[in-house]
Design a protein around this motif. Structure first.
Motif, PDB file in Angstrom:
ATOM      1  N   GLY A  53      45.366  41.463  39.671  1.00 23.26           N
ATOM      2  CA  GLY A  53      44.955  40.073  39.858  1.00 23.26           C
ATOM      3  C   GLY A  53      44.345  39.508  38.590  1.00 23.26           C
ATOM      4  O   GLY A  53      43.484  40.127  37.973  1.00 23.26           O
ATOM      5  N   GLY A  55      42.681  36.662  38.389  1.00 25.07           N
ATOM      6  CA  GLY A  55      41.617  35.703  38.683  1.00 25.07           C
ATOM      7  C   GLY A  55      40.234  36.199  38.313  1.00 25.07           C
ATOM      8  O   GLY A  55      39.292  35.429  38.227  1.00 25.07           O
ATOM      9  N   LYS A  64      47.507  44.287  47.427  1.00 27.74           N
ATOM     10  CA  LYS A  64      46.942  43.180  48.219  1.00 27.74           C
ATOM     11  C   LYS A  64      48.004  42.627  49.168  1.00 27.74           C
ATOM     12  O   LYS A  64      47.738  42.393  50.346  1.00 27.74           O
ATOM     13  CB  LYS A  64      46.469  42.087  47.264  1.00 27.74           C
ATOM     14  CG  LYS A  64      45.696  40.973  47.919  1.00 27.74           C
ATOM     15  CD  LYS A  64      45.373  39.922  46.861  1.00 27.74           C
ATOM     16  CE  LYS A  64      43.941  39.505  46.877  1.00 27.74           C
ATOM     17  NZ  LYS A  64      43.576  38.551  45.844  1.00 27.74           N
ATOM     18  N   ASN A  81      45.089  30.103  44.025  1.00 23.75           N
ATOM     19  CA  ASN A  81      43.756  29.731  43.555  1.00 23.75           C
ATOM     20  C   ASN A  81      43.868  29.116  42.160  1.00 23.75           C
ATOM     21  O   ASN A  81      43.994  29.819  41.166  1.00 23.75           O
ATOM     22  CB  ASN A  81      42.871  30.983  43.539  1.00 23.75           C
ATOM     23  CG  ASN A  81      41.421  30.677  43.240  1.00 23.75           C
ATOM     24  OD1 ASN A  81      41.103  29.613  42.730  1.00 23.75           O
ATOM     25  ND2 ASN A  81      40.545  31.615  43.575  1.00 23.75           N
ATOM     26  N   GLU A  84      40.064  27.317  38.941  1.00 25.80           N
ATOM     27  CA  GLU A  84      39.617  27.575  37.557  1.00 25.80           C
ATOM     28  C   GLU A  84      38.324  26.848  37.130  1.00 25.80           C
ATOM     29  O   GLU A  84      38.373  25.786  36.508  1.00 25.80           O
ATOM     30  CB  GLU A  84      40.723  27.245  36.555  1.00 25.80           C
ATOM     31  CG  GLU A  84      40.422  27.823  35.170  1.00 25.80           C
ATOM     32  CD  GLU A  84      41.629  27.803  34.244  1.00 25.80           C
ATOM     33  OE1 GLU A  84      42.176  26.745  33.978  1.00 25.80           O
ATOM     34  OE2 GLU A  84      42.023  28.900  33.781  1.00 25.80           O
ATOM     35  N   GLY A 172      36.104  28.615  43.976  1.00 24.88           N
ATOM     36  CA  GLY A 172      37.000  29.601  43.386  1.00 24.88           C
ATOM     37  C   GLY A 172      36.907  30.929  44.123  1.00 24.88           C
ATOM     38  O   GLY A 172      37.838  31.740  44.082  1.00 24.88           O
ATOM     39  N   GLU A 174      37.402  33.233  47.073  1.00 26.80           N
ATOM     40  CA  GLU A 174      38.553  32.979  47.938  1.00 26.80           C
ATOM     41  C   GLU A 174      38.219  32.492  49.348  1.00 26.80           C
ATOM     42  O   GLU A 174      38.932  31.656  49.890  1.00 26.80           O
ATOM     43  CB  GLU A 174      39.487  34.190  47.984  1.00 26.80           C
ATOM     44  CG  GLU A 174      38.832  35.476  48.423  1.00 26.80           C
ATOM     45  CD  GLU A 174      39.796  36.665  48.341  1.00 26.80           C
ATOM     46  OE1 GLU A 174      40.903  36.497  47.798  1.00 26.80           O
ATOM     47  OE2 GLU A 174      39.428  37.731  48.831  1.00 26.80           O
ATOM     48  N   ASN A 208      45.871  34.229  45.721  1.00 28.52           N
ATOM     49  CA  ASN A 208      46.133  34.767  44.376  1.00 28.52           C
ATOM     50  C   ASN A 208      45.912  33.705  43.319  1.00 28.52           C
ATOM     51  O   ASN A 208      46.175  32.530  43.546  1.00 28.52           O
ATOM     52  CB  ASN A 208      47.590  35.245  44.250  1.00 28.52           C
ATOM     53  CG  ASN A 208      47.782  36.707  44.624  1.00 28.52           C
ATOM     54  OD1 ASN A 208      48.760  37.051  45.274  1.00 28.52           O
ATOM     55  ND2 ASN A 208      46.865  37.564  44.209  1.00 28.52           N
ATOM     56  N   ASN A 209      45.492  34.176  42.174  1.00 34.16           N
ATOM     57  CA  ASN A 209      45.293  33.312  41.014  1.00 34.16           C
ATOM     58  C   ASN A 209      46.627  32.772  40.472  1.00 34.16           C
ATOM     59  O   ASN A 209      47.674  33.402  40.637  1.00 34.16           O
ATOM     60  CB  ASN A 209      44.573  34.144  39.935  1.00 34.16           C
ATOM     61  CG  ASN A 209      44.461  33.420  38.616  1.00 34.16           C
ATOM     62  OD1 ASN A 209      45.209  33.681  37.678  1.00 34.16           O
ATOM     63  ND2 ASN A 209      43.537  32.495  38.535  1.00 34.16           N
ATOM     64  N   SER A 212      48.442  35.267  38.227  1.00 34.00           N
ATOM     65  CA  SER A 212      49.018  36.398  38.975  1.00 34.00           C
ATOM     66  C   SER A 212      50.346  35.981  39.584  1.00 34.00           C
ATOM     67  O   SER A 212      51.321  36.741  39.557  1.00 34.00           O
ATOM     68  CB  SER A 212      48.100  36.840  40.130  1.00 34.00           C
ATOM     69  OG  SER A 212      46.765  36.907  39.731  1.00 34.00           O
TER      70      SER A 212
HETATM   71  C1  FMN Z   1      32.013  32.674  42.433  1.00 34.14           C
HETATM   72  C2  FMN Z   1      33.446  33.042  42.266  1.00 34.14           C
HETATM   73  C3  FMN Z   1      34.319  32.176  41.627  1.00 34.14           C
HETATM   74  C4  FMN Z   1      35.649  32.494  41.481  1.00 34.14           C
HETATM   75  N1  FMN Z   1      36.467  31.610  40.843  1.00 34.14           N
HETATM   76  C5  FMN Z   1      37.789  31.885  40.744  1.00 34.14           C
HETATM   77  C6  FMN Z   1      38.675  30.944  40.150  1.00 34.14           C
HETATM   78  O1  FMN Z   1      38.265  29.860  39.704  1.00 34.14           O
HETATM   79  N2  FMN Z   1      39.993  31.262  40.079  1.00 34.14           N
HETATM   80  C7  FMN Z   1      40.481  32.442  40.566  1.00 34.14           C
HETATM   81  O2  FMN Z   1      41.674  32.679  40.510  1.00 34.14           O
HETATM   82  N3  FMN Z   1      39.661  33.345  41.135  1.00 34.14           N
HETATM   83  C8  FMN Z   1      38.340  33.093  41.241  1.00 34.14           C
HETATM   84  N4  FMN Z   1      37.518  34.004  41.854  1.00 34.14           N
HETATM   85  C9  FMN Z   1      38.122  35.243  42.404  1.00 34.14           C
HETATM   86  C10 FMN Z   1      38.701  34.987  43.789  1.00 34.14           C
HETATM   87  O3  FMN Z   1      37.689  35.182  44.764  1.00 34.14           O
HETATM   88  C11 FMN Z   1      39.835  35.930  44.133  1.00 34.14           C
HETATM   89  O4  FMN Z   1      39.425  37.221  43.871  1.00 34.14           O
HETATM   90  C12 FMN Z   1      41.081  35.659  43.337  1.00 34.14           C
HETATM   91  O5  FMN Z   1      41.507  34.349  43.526  1.00 34.14           O
HETATM   92  C13 FMN Z   1      42.154  36.598  43.788  1.00 34.14           C
HETATM   93  O6  FMN Z   1      43.320  36.375  43.056  1.00 34.14           O
HETATM   94  P1  FMN Z   1      43.960  37.515  42.158  1.00 34.14           P
HETATM   95  O7  FMN Z   1      43.958  38.783  42.974  1.00 34.14           O
HETATM   96  O8  FMN Z   1      45.325  37.019  41.888  1.00 34.14           O
HETATM   97  O9  FMN Z   1      43.115  37.617  40.954  1.00 34.14           O
HETATM   98  C14 FMN Z   1      36.151  33.713  41.983  1.00 34.14           C
HETATM   99  C15 FMN Z   1      35.275  34.586  42.612  1.00 34.14           C
HETATM  100  C16 FMN Z   1      33.944  34.271  42.749  1.00 34.14           C
HETATM  101  C17 FMN Z   1      33.049  35.223  43.432  1.00 34.14           C
END
Ligand code: FMN
Ligand code: SF4
Ligand code: FES
Lengths: 454, 171
Positions: A53, A55, A64, A81, A84, A172, A174, A208-209, A212
Motif C-alpha cells: 500500500g 498510502g 488486503k 483514497n 492526500e 484520510g 480509512e 486503497n491509495n 496503489s
Molecule cells: C490520520 C491518517 C491519515 C491518513 N491519510 C491518508 C491519505 O491522505 N491518503 C491515503 O492514501 N492514506 C491515508 N491514510 C492511510 C489509510 O488509513 C489507509 O491505510 C490507506 O488508504 C490504505 O491504502 P493502501 O493500502 O493502498 O496504502 C491515513 C491514515 C491515518 C491514520
C-alpha cells in the motif's frame, strides 16, 4: 535511469486525454484482465507482485484484497483514497492532474478483481480541479466502453464516481473516510470490524491509495513476477516520492525502491542537492507523521552503511535511529531551519486536525502544541522536554486511530535527536527568537560503532 | 460558529437543484445522505457561504434532520458559516511550505490587503487565512482560491501583487 512504470509517458503532450493515453498503450490492463483473467487470477497477480500500500502503512495490497468478505447478495465496494493531506505529500495530486486515466484504468481492474460494481474516488475537497479532471476522464472512458454496463462484452458492470471531501486531514484515515463518504463527520470507527467485513454502508469494502491502485496497471501488464523483480527485497516496484523543502529540484519523482537516500538527494536525476549551496540538516522521509532524522542518520545507518529508499532500510534501527517510508513525503531541512519551530508547526497541525473523539489525542495534541509554542518563543522551561516526551507516550497507542501516534512520533523523535537544540532554546531565550541553532553536529559522520563486548 | 439567527431568504436556482439531483443519483437507494458534502460545495459555490436557511433546504432535499447538516458543515474546514470576502486567499501554513517562506508571504498578503487574518477588506473583495497542507508542498509557497480552488504556486511578493491586481480587474 531508473525504470518508470507510472510516469513513463508523463511528458507526452495530451497524455491527460483518453485518446493519447490509449495510443500509448493505456487500457491494455483492462483488456487483459477482463478478457483473459478470472477475478482470482488478478488478485493472485497482485499478490505475486509484492505491491505494498502506497498510502502510508505499506500493507500488501494483494493480501488486503484477499481478505475481502464475499457474502451472497451483498454489494462490495472499492473506495480510492485520494484525500492526500499528509504534510509533505503531493504525489497523488500530481498523478491525477497529469495522467488521470492511470487511476481510472487501475480502478476498473481493481473493481473487477474485487467484484465491485460501484466504486468511489474520495478526493479531498480542496482538489476541485482534480475532481473536474477525473470526472472528464471518467466520461471519456465511459464513452469508449471501458465503464458502464457489460464492459468489453465481459459481463462486468462498473459505475465510477468522484466524491469531494470537505477539508479534514482525518478523512484520510480509512474508516473516517468511509464515514465522510456516508455524509457524516469524519470520526474514525473503532476496529474491528475492519472495512473488509463491514465498510461502506456496512458492506465489505477495500480502501486503497491512488498510487496503489494506479500501480495495479503495470502489475497486470508486466505480470506480478516481473514487477517483483524491480526494487529490493520486500520493497518491490517503483514508488512516487514527493520531495519538498530546501532542495534544488523539489517535485514528484518515481524511483525504483532501493536507490540510496544520498543518490536521491544529491544526484541530478532526482533532487539535485540542497538549494542555495546550503548543507543538509535533517529529513522527514515519509510525510509529517514519521520520525525526523538528522542528516547523518538519514544518509547512513547506525553501522555506517548507506541508507536506502526502501520500507526496510528507512525503518532500520527502529525508533532509536530509524524512521519510515510512510507516504513518501520527503521533506529536507537545510542548516538555517529551526527544528523547534518545525516541531511546533507539526504539533499545531495535529492539534488542529484531531477529530476530538479520544481524550489522549484531543487533549494531548493541544498540550504539546502549547508547550512547543512557548519553547519556540523562548519562554520554555528545562523540564519541558521531559514533559513533551511524557505526553507523547501517553497518547501513543491509547487512541482509536493512528492519528494519535502520528502526532506523538514527530515530537518524540525531534527531542530524541535534537535535544541540544531544544535546550539551547531554553538557555538562550533571546537568541532563540532571533536566530537559529544551525547545523551543530547533525551532519557529522556517525561515530564508529563500538563493538559490543561479548 | 453557526449563525442560527440568520434570516436571509435563499432560493436555490433550478440549475443547482438539478445538479443536486444528479449527485443524489450516485448512491444506492436510501443512501442519499452520502450526497451531503458534494451538495454543500455546490450550494456554497452559488451563495458564497452556507446560511442556516440554505442548510435547512439541503436537509429537506436529502430527507435528513437539519442538525445532521449543521454537524457536518461545522466539522469540515471548507464550509463557510459566515459571509466571506469574494476572494478568500487560503495560504498554506504547514511545515514544508514554511521551510521556503510561507510565513513571510502570508505576512505580505496581510500588509498588502491591510486586514488581519480572517477579516474582509472594506470593499468586500478579499480576505485571507492560513490553511493546512494543500498537497502542493513541492511548489511552495502556495495559495488557493475557491470555489474552483484554483492554485497559485511558487509565490513571491511580485506574483502576489499581480494576482491581487488581476482579481481586482475581474470585478
Ligand atoms: C490520520 C491518517 C491519515 C491518513 N491519510 C491518508 C491519505 O491522505 N491518503 C491515503 O492514501 N492514506 C491515508 N491514510 C492511510 C489509510 O488509513 C489507509 O491505510 C490507506 O488508504 C490504505 O491504502 P493502501 O493500502 O493502498 O496504502 C491515513 C491514515 C491515518 C491514520
Ligand atoms: S486518535 Fe485523534 S483523530 Fe483518531 S479517533 Fe482519536 S481523537 Fe480522533
Ligand atoms: S505544506 Fe504547504 S502544501 Fe504541503
Amino acid at each position: 535511469m531508473g525504470r518508470k512504470l507510472l510516469l513513463e509517458h508523463i511528458n507526452v503532450p495530451g497524455i491527460n486525454t483518453f485518446q493519447v493515453y490509449r495510443e500509448k498503450g493505456g487500457y491494455r490492463a483492462v483488456e487483459k484482465a477482463l478478457k483473459t483473467m478470472s477475478t482470482d487470477d488478478v488478485v493472485e497477480e497482485v499478490k505475486k507482485s509484492g505491491l505494498r500500500g502506497r498510502g502510508g502503512a505499506g500493507f500488501p495490497t494483494g493480501m488486503k484484497w484477499s481478505f475481502l468478505a464475499k457474502p451472497d447478495g451483498v454489494p462490495r465496494y472499492l473506495v480510492c483514497n485520494a484525500d492526500e493531506s499528509e504534510p509533505g505529500t503531493f504525489k497523488d495530486r500530481y498523478l491525477m492532474t497529469h495522467i488521470p486515466h492511470a487511476l481510472i484504468e487501475g480502478m476498473i481492474v481493481a473493481s473487477y478483481a474485487l467484484g465491485a460494481n460501484t466504486s468511489y474516488i474520495y478526493v479531498r475537497g480542496e482538489m476541485m480541479p482534480q475532481v473536474r479532471i477525473l470526472e472528464k476522464a471518467i466520461a471519456e472512458a465511459k464513452q469508449a466502453g471501458f465503464l458502464g454496463k457489460n464492459i468489453l462484452g465481459s459481463g462486468f458492470d462498473l459505475e465510477l464516481y468522484v466524491q469531494p471531501g470537505g477539508g479534514a486531514y482525518i478523512c484520510g484515515e480509512e474508516t473516517a473516510l468511509l464515514e465522510s463518504l456516508e455524509g457524516k463527520r469524519g470520526n474514525p470507527r473503532i476496529k474491528p470490524p475492519f472495512p473488509a467485513i463491514a465498510g461502506l454502508y456496512g458492506c465489505p469494502t477495500v480502501v486503497n491509495n491512488v498510487e496503489s491502485i494506479a500501480a495495479v496497471v503495470p502489475v497486470i501488464n508486466e505480470g506480478g513476477e516481473e514487477y517483483a523483480k524491480i526494487g529490493i527485497g520486500r520493497s518491490t516496484g517503483t514508488k512516487l516520492i514527493s520531495a519538498s523543502g530546501n532542495l534544488r529540484k523539489p517535485g514528484v519523482y518515481e524511483i525504483e525502491l532501493g536507490i540510496s537516500v544520498e543518490d536521491f538527494i544529491y544526484s541530478d536525476e532526482y533532487c539535485g542537492g540542497i538549494a542555495n549551496g546550503k548543507k543538509l540538516k535533517a529529513v522527514v522521509a515519509g510525510g509529517s507523521s514519521v520520525p525526523i532524522l538528522p542528516a547523518n542518520l538519514i544518509l547512513n545507518l547506525a553501522n555506517g552503511e548507506k541508507r536506502l529508499m526502501s520500507y526496510e532500510s528507512l525503518s532500520e534501527g527502529g525508533f532509536a535511529t530509524g524512521t519510515m517510508l510512510g507516504s513518501g513525503g520527503f521533506i529536507a531541512f537545510d542548516e538555517d531551519q529551526c527544528i523547534v519551530r518545525n516541531t511546533w508547526n507539526f504539533a499545531r497541525f495535529y492539534a488542529h486536525e484531531s477529530c476530538g473523539q479520544c481524550s489522549p489525542c484531543r487533549e494531548g495534541t493541544g498540550w504539546m502544541e502549547k508547550v512547543l509554542h512557548r519553547l519556540e518563543l523562548g519562554q520554555g522551561k528545562s523540564s519541558d522536554m521531559d514533559l513533551l516526551v511524557s505526553v507523547s507516550k501517553q497518547i501513543e497507542g491509547n487512541t482509536i486511530c493512528p492519528l494519535g501516534d502520528a502526532a506523538a512520533w514527530p515530537v518524540a523523535s525531534a527531542i530524541r535527536h535534537f535535544r541540544d537544540e531544544f535546550e539551547w532554546h531554553v538557555s538562550n531565550p533571546q537568541l532563540a527568537v532571533k536566530q537559529n541553532y544551525g547545523l551543530a553536529h547533525y551532519a557529522d559522520p556517525l561515530p564508529p560503532v563500538v563493538a559490543a563486548e561479548a | 460558529m453557526l449563525r442560527v439567527e440568520d434570516t436571509t431568504a435563499v432560493e436555490f436556482p433550478a440549475a443547482l437543484i438539478s445538479k443536486c439531483q444528479e449527485i443524489i443519483g450516485r448512491y444506492p437507494e436510501g443512501r442519499q445522505k452520502s450526497a451531503l458534502l458534494p451538495i454543500l460545495h455546490e450550494v456554497q459555490a452559488v451563495f458564497g457561504w452556507l446560511s442556516s436557511n440554505a442548510m435547512d433546504q439541503v436537509a429537506e432535499m436529502l430527507n435528513i434532520k437539519a442538525i445532521e447538516v449543521y454537524e457536518v458543515a461545522t466539522f469540515y474546514t471548507m464550509y463557510f458559516l459566515q459571509p466571506k470576502g469574494k476572494y478568500v486567499l487560503e495560504v498554506c501554513r504547514t511545515g514544508p511550505c514554511c521551510l521556503v517562506g510561507a510565513e513571510k508571504i502570508m505576512d505580505y498578503i496581510g500588509e498588502k490587503l491591510g486586514v488581519k487574518e480572517g477579516e474582509v477588506t472594506p470593499d468586500g473583495l478579499f480576505s485571507y487565512r492560513g490553511v493546512e497542507c494543500l498537497a502542493a508542498c513541492g511548489y511552495a509557497p502556495v495559495l488557493q482560491i475557491g470555489p474552483e480552488y484554483t492554485f497559485y504556486e511558487n509565490l513571491t511578493p511580485e506574483s502576489v501583487d499581480k494576482l491581487i491586481a488581476e482579481l481586482k480587474g475581474k470585478m
